[in-house]
Motif scaffolding. Sequence first.
Motif, PDB file in Angstrom:
ATOM      1  N   LYS A   1       9.469  46.027   1.628  1.00  0.00           N
ATOM      2  CA  LYS A   1      10.636  46.407   2.431  1.00  0.00           C
ATOM      3  C   LYS A   1      11.480  45.184   2.796  1.00  0.00           C
ATOM      4  O   LYS A   1      12.711  45.209   2.722  1.00  0.00           O
ATOM      5  CB  LYS A   1      10.184  47.099   3.723  1.00  0.00           C
ATOM      6  CG  LYS A   1       9.848  48.561   3.597  1.00  0.00           C
ATOM      7  CD  LYS A   1       9.554  49.123   4.988  1.00  0.00           C
ATOM      8  CE  LYS A   1       9.284  50.604   4.971  1.00  0.00           C
ATOM      9  NZ  LYS A   1       9.061  51.153   6.337  1.00  0.00           N
TER      10      LYS A   1
ATOM     11  N   THR B   1      24.597  47.183  -1.474  1.00  0.00           N
ATOM     12  CA  THR B   1      23.863  47.293  -0.217  1.00  0.00           C
ATOM     13  C   THR B   1      24.332  48.510   0.578  1.00  0.00           C
ATOM     14  O   THR B   1      23.518  49.297   1.084  1.00  0.00           O
ATOM     15  CB  THR B   1      24.060  46.028   0.634  1.00  0.00           C
ATOM     16  OG1 THR B   1      23.550  44.901  -0.085  1.00  0.00           O
ATOM     17  CG2 THR B   1      23.345  46.137   1.967  1.00  0.00           C
ATOM     18  N   ALA B   2      25.646  48.691   0.670  1.00  0.00           N
ATOM     19  CA  ALA B   2      26.195  49.809   1.441  1.00  0.00           C
ATOM     20  C   ALA B   2      25.877  51.153   0.792  1.00  0.00           C
ATOM     21  O   ALA B   2      25.590  52.140   1.484  1.00  0.00           O
ATOM     22  CB  ALA B   2      27.705  49.643   1.594  1.00  0.00           C
TER      23      ALA B   2
ATOM     24  N   ARG C   1      22.191  52.036   1.360  1.00  0.00           N
ATOM     25  CA  ARG C   1      22.022  52.379   2.771  1.00  0.00           C
ATOM     26  C   ARG C   1      22.523  53.799   3.040  1.00  0.00           C
ATOM     27  O   ARG C   1      21.893  54.577   3.747  1.00  0.00           O
ATOM     28  CB  ARG C   1      22.771  51.378   3.639  1.00  0.00           C
ATOM     29  CG  ARG C   1      22.607  51.640   5.149  1.00  0.00           C
ATOM     30  CD  ARG C   1      23.379  50.625   5.978  1.00  0.00           C
ATOM     31  NE  ARG C   1      24.816  50.724   5.729  1.00  0.00           N
ATOM     32  CZ  ARG C   1      25.583  49.701   5.381  1.00  0.00           C
ATOM     33  NH1 ARG C   1      25.058  48.499   5.229  1.00  0.00           N
ATOM     34  NH2 ARG C   1      26.880  49.875   5.186  1.00  0.00           N
ATOM     35  N   CYS C   2      23.657  54.129   2.446  1.00  0.00           N
ATOM     36  CA  CYS C   2      24.221  55.471   2.599  1.00  0.00           C
ATOM     37  C   CYS C   2      23.282  56.530   2.021  1.00  0.00           C
ATOM     38  O   CYS C   2      23.017  57.560   2.661  1.00  0.00           O
ATOM     39  CB  CYS C   2      25.586  55.539   1.904  1.00  0.00           C
ATOM     40  SG  CYS C   2      26.331  57.182   1.831  1.00  0.00           S
TER      41      CYS C   2
ATOM     42  N   GLU D   1      30.744  56.865   5.454  1.00  0.00           N
ATOM     43  CA  GLU D   1      30.293  55.742   4.640  1.00  0.00           C
ATOM     44  C   GLU D   1      30.810  55.856   3.214  1.00  0.00           C
ATOM     45  O   GLU D   1      31.059  54.842   2.550  1.00  0.00           O
ATOM     46  CB  GLU D   1      28.768  55.641   4.675  1.00  0.00           C
ATOM     47  CG  GLU D   1      28.232  55.210   6.036  1.00  0.00           C
ATOM     48  CD  GLU D   1      26.753  54.863   6.024  1.00  0.00           C
ATOM     49  OE1 GLU D   1      26.198  54.659   4.923  1.00  0.00           O
ATOM     50  OE2 GLU D   1      26.166  54.783   7.117  1.00  0.00           O
TER      51      GLU D   1
ATOM     52  N   LEU E   1      16.809  47.147  -0.808  1.00  0.00           N
ATOM     53  CA  LEU E   1      17.554  48.215  -1.475  1.00  0.00           C
ATOM     54  C   LEU E   1      16.662  49.127  -2.303  1.00  0.00           C
ATOM     55  O   LEU E   1      17.090  50.205  -2.725  1.00  0.00           O
ATOM     56  CB  LEU E   1      18.640  47.627  -2.385  1.00  0.00           C
ATOM     57  CG  LEU E   1      19.664  46.688  -1.752  1.00  0.00           C
ATOM     58  CD1 LEU E   1      20.770  46.378  -2.769  1.00  0.00           C
ATOM     59  CD2 LEU E   1      20.256  47.300  -0.495  1.00  0.00           C
TER      60      LEU E   1
ATOM     61  N   ARG F   1      17.908  58.570  -5.506  1.00  0.00           N
ATOM     62  CA  ARG F   1      18.102  57.142  -5.269  1.00  0.00           C
ATOM     63  C   ARG F   1      17.540  56.299  -6.408  1.00  0.00           C
ATOM     64  O   ARG F   1      18.111  55.255  -6.759  1.00  0.00           O
ATOM     65  CB  ARG F   1      17.461  56.725  -3.944  1.00  0.00           C
ATOM     66  CG  ARG F   1      18.262  57.175  -2.729  1.00  0.00           C
ATOM     67  CD  ARG F   1      17.699  56.598  -1.454  1.00  0.00           C
ATOM     68  NE  ARG F   1      16.397  57.145  -1.118  1.00  0.00           N
ATOM     69  CZ  ARG F   1      15.380  56.444  -0.631  1.00  0.00           C
ATOM     70  NH1 ARG F   1      15.506  55.143  -0.434  1.00  0.00           N
ATOM     71  NH2 ARG F   1      14.243  57.026  -0.333  1.00  0.00           N
TER      72      ARG F   1
ATOM     73  N   LYS G   1      20.174  56.479   1.587  1.00  0.00           N
ATOM     74  CA  LYS G   1      18.889  56.597   2.280  1.00  0.00           C
ATOM     75  C   LYS G   1      18.922  57.730   3.304  1.00  0.00           C
ATOM     76  O   LYS G   1      17.891  58.313   3.646  1.00  0.00           O
ATOM     77  CB  LYS G   1      18.539  55.268   2.960  1.00  0.00           C
ATOM     78  CG  LYS G   1      17.070  55.144   3.336  1.00  0.00           C
ATOM     79  CD  LYS G   1      16.741  53.725   3.767  1.00  0.00           C
ATOM     80  CE  LYS G   1      15.252  53.591   4.076  1.00  0.00           C
ATOM     81  NZ  LYS G   1      14.906  52.208   4.469  1.00  0.00           N
ATOM     82  N   LYS G   2      20.121  58.062   3.789  1.00  0.00           N
ATOM     83  CA  LYS G   2      20.272  59.204   4.685  1.00  0.00           C
ATOM     84  C   LYS G   2      20.138  60.486   3.865  1.00  0.00           C
ATOM     85  O   LYS G   2      20.772  60.629   2.826  1.00  0.00           O
ATOM     86  CB  LYS G   2      21.638  59.181   5.364  1.00  0.00           C
ATOM     87  CG  LYS G   2      21.881  57.953   6.216  1.00  0.00           C
ATOM     88  CD  LYS G   2      23.270  57.994   6.829  1.00  0.00           C
ATOM     89  CE  LYS G   2      23.533  56.769   7.690  1.00  0.00           C
ATOM     90  NZ  LYS G   2      24.893  56.806   8.290  1.00  0.00           N
TER      91      LYS G   2
END
Length: 318
Positions: free
Chosen positions: A139, A228-229, A232-233, A203, A144, A165, A235-236
């Motif tokens: 992690k 990265t963004a 992260r998006c 996002e 990512l 993902r 992951k929701k």
Amino acid sequence: MMNEHAHKIRVGISSCLLGEEVRFDGGHKSNAYIRKTLSHYFEFVPFCPEVESGMSIPRPTIQLRYTDRGVRCVGVKDHSIDVTDQLLGCAEQQRNWLAGLCGYILKKDSPSCGMTRVKIYREAHADRVGTGIFAQFVKDHFPLLPMEEEGRLGDPRLRENFIQRVYVMYRWKLLCAEPITPSRLTIFHSQHKLIAMSHDQNEARDLGRLAASAVKGNAQEIAGQYGTALMRCLKKTASRGNHVNVLQHIQGYLKKSLDADDKAELTETIERYRLGLLPLIVPVTLLRHHFRRQPDPFIEQSYYMSPYPEELTVLNEI
């Protein structure tokens, strides 16, 4: 779009989940879904940090425990046995092949591999707030990388999120394997815009602005921020409401090509999905049908309605 299903995607996995007898008692935790379904699409790279760090099979059981040195991984019966540094040293040696992965499936509850809610002991009491030593290393150093536990894969929404993902990460790695240009980044965003919208509308808009800001001189830097963004998006977990917004957005590309009856049918189907009366696959299938008859270049390149092989789909369960 490329034929990304022509070969398997490299995904790390706790060895015991593939049936390897590496557990503390000499047993395994073979997972049928992983072996019989995911293995057709993922090239699994098995790894057991406990065995690879030099522990025997069988071996004394270990646990996470609060100590005056912080949380440590120690023997259950003999707390003087501390394998924390041993596990971390082993993890450090795995950086090269970990960097080539597109995902990782971990053994739940393990003091070395557990991703979440691992027991941390204080005297006889345990709090389910920990992460396994090896899992935490992954992690921290590969933030990512899509990660999931085998137990959580039983939840259709979490399983869909993880598989999606993994495929997005695979495509992202292919993009990054060559010099990134503003044009290539813009195309990638266009292909994944609707997927991002199903996870987080705000996002997704930020991702669009970020991709549009790339020019010849800063494309590599912007791409790093974008990757990265995006992860992260994603992951929701995608929500029903966001899916409805995306479906209605896609419907807008058909407004000039559908007759009144087809429009009414599509609107009703999306509404019934919104109410929880239909699974997502129903409006998606109907949209696919219409776009086969009336192709649109933006929808044709989008991965939203075909994010991964159909055999892995769980859209009928969402």
